[in-house]
Motif scaffolding. Structure first.
Motif: not given
Length: 124
Positions: A11, A40, A88, A90-91, A119, A121-123
């Motif tokens: 993350l 995705a 985001p 790129d998640t 995984q 995850t980009v917030s």
């Protein structure tokens, strides 16, 4: 046993960086062209980047060009994906892939070996 194992996902906040690694063993270790793909939720697996057997040629999807770098260390049977300026969008789950033929390709069905994925995850 053919094996590709990815690591390095996690993350991260938008604008951050991650470095993915993939170690090859068995028949996958003899791959000439190697690549990274991502998938995705609810979407098809898509091409991210590929690299030739000697690292001399690389190919990127338009969506990551200029932000991602692909590299390999054949002595260690390793493939890397340096991801900078993450967004985001790129998640996804990122997959390492290997191909026996030397032609670089972006098509999923032209790769012979696949890892299980890691995984990212980009917030926002």
């Amino acid at each position: 046993q053919v094996q590709l194992v990815e690591s390095g996902g996690g993350l991260v906040q938008a604008g951050g960086s991650l470095r993915l690694s993939c170690v090859a063993s068995g028949r996958a270790a003899s791959s000439n062209t190697m690549g990274w793909f991502r998938q995705a939720p609810g979407k098809e697996r898509e091409f991210v980047a590929a690299i030739s057997w000697d690292g001399g040629r690389t190919y990127f999807a338009d969506s990551v060009n200029g932000r991602f770098t692909i590299s390999r260390d054949n002595a260690k049977n390793m493939l890397y994906l340096q991801m900078n300026s993450l967004k985001p969008e790129d998640t996804a789950i990122y997959y390492c892939a290997g191909r026996q033929r030397r032609t670089i390709t972006k098509y999923v069905n032209e790769y012979d070996y696949w890892g299980q994925g890691t995984q990212v995850t980009v917030s926002s």
